[in-house]
Design a protein around this motif. Structure first.
Motif, short mmCIF file in Angstrom:
data_model
loop_
_atom_site.label_atom_id
_atom_site.label_comp_id
_atom_site.label_asym_id
_atom_site.label_seq_id
_atom_site.Cartn_x
_atom_site.Cartn_y
_atom_site.Cartn_z
N LYS A 197 -3.19 -3.27 3.10
CA LYS A 197 -3.91 -2.45 2.18
C LYS A 197 -5.57 -2.13 2.47
O LYS A 197 -5.81 -1.32 2.47
CB LYS A 197 -3.64 -2.91 0.55
CG LYS A 197 -4.39 -2.02 -0.42
CD LYS A 197 -4.06 -2.54 -2.04
CE LYS A 197 -4.67 -1.79 -2.71
NZ LYS A 197 -4.53 -2.32 -4.20
N ASP B 18 -6.03 -0.23 5.65
CA ASP B 18 -5.55 1.15 5.55
C ASP B 18 -7.12 1.82 4.75
O ASP B 18 -7.07 2.62 5.18
CB ASP B 18 -4.28 1.19 4.63
CG ASP B 18 -4.08 2.69 4.35
OD1 ASP B 18 -3.77 3.38 5.59
OD2 ASP B 18 -3.93 3.21 3.27
N SER C 73 0.79 -1.00 -0.05
CA SER C 73 0.04 -0.01 0.07
C SER C 73 0.96 1.11 -0.17
O SER C 73 1.58 1.50 0.94
CB SER C 73 -0.69 -0.04 1.06
OG SER C 73 -1.65 1.12 1.39
#
Length: 124
Positions: free
Chosen positions: A82, A85, A16
């Motif tokens: 990812k 997040d 990410s």
């Protein structure tokens, strides 16, 4: 030799762009204080929200014994750096219709630190 956990953490951070900086689990534990009213990191300890122990690698809506929203059950997310997040940035945008009443963490460093903490916490 690199440990399995260190390799996993490195792969998660590379996945990410928002997590380009390495998260600090100790700082993440402090960020987690905002989550403690609803979540625990002890596996199987559900509160208003599900246990976050072992969340990294777990599918969405899958913590045993927790009554998830239909939206979270249908989300088909495998929690990794990812996806965490994105969710932690704004839960209502990431999984519309979920029950979590939290606006999100706008600071990328807070999210990276929290994800590092969650990756290390609640493992047995």
């Amino acid at each position: 030799m690199i440990s399995r956990f260190a390799a996993l953490a490195a792969a998660m951070l590379i996945a990410s762009p928002a997590l380009a900086q390495t998260g600090d689990a100790a700082k993440g534990k402090a960020v987690f204080a905002r989550c403690m009213a609803c979540h625990a990191v002890d596996p199987g300890v559900n509160r208003l929200g599900p246990s976050l122990g072992g969340i990294v690698g777990r599918p969405s809506g899958a913590a045993p014994g927790f009554a998830y929203s239909a939206a979270m059950k249908k989300a088909s997310i495998r929690w990794d750096a990812k996806s965490l997040d994105a969710f932690l940035t704004k839960p209502s945008a990431s999984v519309p219709g979920n029950k979590m009443m939290f606006a999100g963490l706008p600071n990328p460093a807070d999210r990276a630190n929290l994800i590092a903490y969650l990756a290390s916490a609640g493992r047995k």
